[in-house]
Design a protein around this motif. Structure first.
Motif, mmCIF file in Angstrom:
data_model
loop_
_atom_site.group_PDB
_atom_site.id
_atom_site.type_symbol
_atom_site.label_atom_id
_atom_site.label_comp_id
_atom_site.label_asym_id
_atom_site.label_seq_id
_atom_site.Cartn_x
_atom_site.Cartn_y
_atom_site.Cartn_z
ATOM 1 N N LEU A 509 -0.927 15.412 -13.662
ATOM 2 C CA LEU A 509 -0.227 14.193 -14.059
ATOM 3 C C LEU A 509 -0.428 13.901 -15.545
ATOM 4 N N GLU A 510 -1.664 14.064 -16.030
ATOM 5 C CA GLU A 510 -1.958 13.808 -17.450
ATOM 6 C C GLU A 510 -1.199 14.761 -18.357
ATOM 7 N N ASP A 511 -1.115 16.037 -17.955
ATOM 8 C CA ASP A 511 -0.373 17.020 -18.759
ATOM 9 C C ASP A 511 1.110 16.641 -18.839
ATOM 10 N N TYR A 512 1.671 16.215 -17.705
ATOM 11 C CA TYR A 512 3.098 15.835 -17.692
ATOM 12 C C TYR A 512 3.332 14.620 -18.574
ATOM 13 N N LEU A 513 2.470 13.600 -18.449
ATOM 14 C CA LEU A 513 2.630 12.371 -19.242
ATOM 15 C C LEU A 513 2.512 12.673 -20.730
ATOM 16 N N GLY A 514 1.492 13.467 -21.098
ATOM 17 C CA GLY A 514 1.287 13.801 -22.507
ATOM 18 C C GLY A 514 2.420 14.622 -23.077
ATOM 19 N N HIS A 515 2.929 15.589 -22.293
ATOM 20 C CA HIS A 515 4.002 16.466 -22.756
ATOM 21 C C HIS A 515 5.296 15.692 -22.983
ATOM 22 N N ASN A 516 5.504 14.600 -22.196
ATOM 23 C CA ASN A 516 6.743 13.822 -22.305
ATOM 24 C C ASN A 516 6.571 12.517 -23.091
ATOM 25 N N GLY A 517 5.419 12.365 -23.712
ATOM 26 C CA GLY A 517 5.209 11.222 -24.615
ATOM 27 C C GLY A 517 4.951 9.893 -23.933
ATOM 28 N N TYR A 518 4.374 9.896 -22.731
ATOM 29 C CA TYR A 518 4.067 8.649 -22.026
ATOM 30 C C TYR A 518 2.598 8.278 -22.214
ATOM 31 N N ALA A 519 2.356 6.991 -22.469
ATOM 32 C CA ALA A 519 0.975 6.522 -22.651
ATOM 33 C C ALA A 519 0.257 6.392 -21.311
ATOM 34 N N GLY A 520 1.005 6.111 -20.257
ATOM 35 C CA GLY A 520 0.400 5.955 -18.937
ATOM 36 C C GLY A 520 1.437 6.133 -17.847
ATOM 37 N N ASP A 527 10.524 4.033 -16.406
ATOM 38 C CA ASP A 527 11.695 4.811 -16.820
ATOM 39 C C ASP A 527 12.466 5.347 -15.615
ATOM 40 N N ILE A 528 11.741 5.712 -14.567
ATOM 41 C CA ILE A 528 12.404 6.198 -13.344
ATOM 42 C C ILE A 528 13.233 5.070 -12.733
ATOM 43 N N ALA A 529 12.620 3.883 -12.627
ATOM 44 C CA ALA A 529 13.321 2.736 -12.027
ATOM 45 C C ALA A 529 14.546 2.352 -12.841
ATOM 46 N N ARG A 530 14.471 2.490 -14.165
ATOM 47 C CA ARG A 530 15.588 2.111 -15.034
ATOM 48 C C ARG A 530 16.636 3.214 -15.157
ATOM 49 N N GLY A 531 16.435 4.319 -14.459
ATOM 50 C CA GLY A 531 17.437 5.370 -14.471
ATOM 51 C C GLY A 531 17.352 6.300 -15.661
ATOM 52 N N LYS A 532 16.295 6.175 -16.475
ATOM 53 C CA LYS A 532 16.168 7.041 -17.644
ATOM 54 C C LYS A 532 15.632 8.413 -17.269
ATOM 55 N N ARG A 533 14.945 8.484 -16.133
ATOM 56 C CA ARG A 533 14.497 9.786 -15.589
ATOM 57 C C ARG A 533 14.802 9.806 -14.099
#
Length: 716
Positions: A509-520, A527-533
């Protein structure tokens, strides 16, 4: 041209010798720093800070404010920084100078954003030291006095900003003399021809009125002398901008505005104020409802005075203001009078405390505002010139802008009270939250533990504090709703692969968040709920698969997501088809709006099937909660009282009618359109059955508003 020697002579009348020397030293420092720079008029640049210091000296400001006035453009216009000023003149002066200085090292998308950011910076500095705004007001006042040398477009922009922001701030701080000069100078710059015509008319009227003004003043003085009161009576003239505003707002001619004669009576004590009021009401007949006691209940900016309107000889209206000398100084200098009377802990100190309270309110607004432009709009709202005074149940007086409602009142008392209010009592009478308040009313706010702000409150709140806190709460609530919905969507997508979010390895999970620029993780879920992912794509990537695999899995069919009705702001119900519990449904993951629920048969949803990755299979939860909007179209015979019968029957079932409208079909029949709040499809069917039992009702149809060629409404 003003000189440092002339300023020095003024300062020696109220400052200590050492403090005067420090101000002179700041002047020489500024003169050297601005060496070679000139104003647009051709004068040496140092004449500007010297003039600003002279304005502050006229208010008897302290030596640190005067030093900051001398140095206020040094950081912005020369190579000298804040630290250097701090070493030379102390940290307090350096903070003042920095607070007044504009942000020059930043790039802004627009001039409006630049102005807003600069004002926000100044507001933060004001919270640390209130003198920042006094130096800024003096700086702006001298700039307005020398506006004539600037290009017309720039002069108009500065004048507009002054009228929108700085004149109201001067009024909020009780600095009436500065406020009036701002308004007259700004008016002359924005509307030069109108200003010249009003000024010429005033000069002419002044000559015609002179004899009557003197006669009234003599009558007042003679009456007061007979009663043994020592007083100064001054004929008061309206200034240009106030005349212009009254002509526009009240749609009156110049002669009608100038028919009112105004006088100010200055006495030695508060007790004498009330005695003089009695003399005036004995001399001239008072006009009912035109007396205001600002001594017992001062304005928020500390202003105190007795105001009355009387009818003089030949029915001439006479406005009279009665106040003490200290109140007169407070009316003209406002918060600056705190330094003029710094040895006195009386009214001037109270004004200073009120100003600090207002600035702290600005700081709270700044922290809750989304950006600087939003913040400056809230500040404009907060600078209302008209006010009402209302009471809490315990007798505390609160000042609110005119047109304020119980929601504004609740937030003025405390933020938590505003967030939890559900109803109110006005003078012990239950009243809607949207009812405008009137001066003198006692307001009691009713709360509920689970209550929260409603977006509809924006339609009738006027105070900046209320609007800022409502927006802040809804923004945070939206984020909480988004995170919760995003977790459900991602868990469902992972569940299709027989995995769960909590079961994922922490480093994955940490690798995915870091690779996609998410702080947490919450940022990803939002972003998922807002339809961005897309949840299916994110799930597949977390499990090590490809995007194509994820979309293929989606096409093969997923288990539907249960809709409970309590998801909050990130699940909305499409207006085109008005889905209700019991209807077969599907969802569309919209950018920003989250999941939009449609009926499966909705024509709009069919058009969206071109983006299958955004379609989400849905079902109603077994324990779905809440009310849902539904719309009915009823065809009725044209008979008197039919609509009343329909409304009564619906109300008897405990159903809220949100909206009702009619449309004539022909001379014999009419359509009645209703918007209702119902629990589910069965509930709606029961309502329709009851309505069909009315004798004058021909047909009852559920409206789905689905667009069709040649027909904008489809009933089923």
């Amino acid at each position: 041209m003003q000189t440092i020697d002339a300023l020095d002579a003024t300062l020696r009348t109220y400052l200590e010798a050492d403090q005067t020397r420090q101000v002179r030293r700041a002047y020489y420092f500024a003169e050297q720093a601005h060496y070679g720079q000139t104003r647009r008029s051709g004068e040496p640049y140092v004449t500007h800070p010297l003039a600003v210091a002279n304005i502050l000296a006229g208010m008897h400001m302290d030596h640190q404010s005067l030093m900051a006035a001398m140095l206020h453009d040094v950081i912005e216009d020369t190579g000298i920084n804040k630290a250097a000023i701090g070493r030379q003149f102390g940290d307090a002066v350096a903070e003042l100078v920095d607070g007044v200085s504009k942000l020059t090292q930043m790039e802004f998308e627009s001039l409006e954003e630049k102005q807003a950011e600069n004002f926000q910076k100044m507001a933060l500095a004001m919270a640390r030291d209130i003198r920042v705004i006094l130096v800024k007001l003096a700086d702006r006042l001298h700039n307005m006095r020398t506006l004539g040398v600037l290009p017309a477009e720039k002069a108009r922009r500065i004048a507009r900003e002054t009228l929108d922001i700085y004149a109201p701030i001067a009024m909020r701080l009780g600095m009436n003399a500065v406020r009036m000069e701002f308004e007259d100078l700004g008016f002359s710059a924005l509307y030069p021809m109108r200003a010249r015509r009003i000024e010429a008319a005033m000069r002419k009227a002044r000559g015609n009125r002179k004899e009557l003004v003197e006669k009234i003043r003599h009558q007042i003085e003679s009456t007061l002398n007979q009663e043994g009161h020592k007083a100064e009576v001054i004929g008061r003239e309206k200034h240009l901008y106030s005349i212009y505003q009254k002509m526009r707002s009240k749609n009156k001619s110049f002669s009608e505005i100038m028919d009112i004669y105004a006088f100010r009576i200055i006495v030695d004590s508060v007790d004498t104020c009330y005695r003089v009021l009695g003399c005036m009401h004995n001399l001239y007949k008072p006009v009912p409802g035109e007396f205001t006691d600002y001594i017992a209940i001062p304005k928020a900016n500390g202003y105190q005075s007795l105001h009355t309107v009387t009818k003089g000889m030949h029915g001439v209206p006479i406005e009279i203001q009665i106040r003490t000398r200290e109140m007169e100084d407070m009316a003209n200098n406002g918060i600056a009078a705190h330094w003029l009377y710094k040895s006195d802990a009386g009214s001037a100190g109270g004004s200073h405390a009120r100003a600090r309270e207002w600035v702290q309110g600005l700081l709270e607004m700044q922290q809750r505002a989304g950006n600087s432009l939003e913040f400056i709009e809230h500040v404009k709202i907060d600078l209302f010139p008209d006010e009402i005074y209302v009471f809490t149940p315990k007798g505390r007086i609160l000042e609110l802008p005119r047109s304020a409602t119980a929601v504004d009142f609740a937030y003025a008392v405390h933020t938590d009270l505003g967030n939890r209010c559900v109803a109110c009592r006005i003078n012990r009478r239950l009243a809607p939250l949207s009812e405008p308040l009137q001066s003198g009313q006692t307001i009691e706010v009713l709360t509920a533990a689970g209550a929260r702000p409603n977006p509809s409150w924006f339609n009738y709140t006027v105070t900046a504090k209320a609007r800022t806190n409502i927006r802040h709460f809804l923004k945070n609530q939206t984020r909480e709703d988004s995170v919760a919905l995003g977790r459900r969507l991602l868990d469902k997508a992972l569940g299709d692969a027989e995995r769960a979010l909590d079961e994922l390895a922490e480093n994955t999970l940490e690798d995915y968040l870091g690779h996609n620029g998410y702080a947490g993780i919450d940022d990803l879920l939002e972003d998922i709920a807002r339809g961005k992912r897309l949840p299916a794509v994110v799930a597949q990537q977390l499990l090590g698969g490809s995007e194509d695999t994820a979309l293929k899995r989606r096409e093969e069919g997923d288990a539907p997501l249960a809709i409970r009705g309590t998801e909050g702001f990130m699940v909305s119900y499409a207006r085109c088809c008005r889905p209700l519990p019991g209807d077969p449904i599907a969802g569309y993951l919209s950018s920003e709006r989250g999941v939009v629920v449609h009926r499966e048969a909705c024509r709009n949803l069919a058009e969206m099937r071109e983006k299958p990755e955004r379609l989400i299979p849905l079902r109603w939860d077994e324990n779905v909660e809440g009310d849902f909007p539904a719309e009915l179209r009823i065809e009725v015979e044209n008979q008197r009282g039919t609509i009343a019968i329909i409304a009564t029957r619906i109300n008897s079932m405990g159903v809220n009618i949100e909206k009702i409208s009619t449309e004539d079909k022909d001379y014999q029949f009419t359509y009645v359109d209703l918007e209702l709040q119902v629990n589910n499809r069965i509930h709606l069917a029961r309502i329709m059955r009851r309505l069909r039992g009315i004798a004058t009702v021909r047909r009852v149809m559920r409206v789905t508003n689905q667009p069709r060629a040649g027909n904008q409404r489809n009933a089923s």
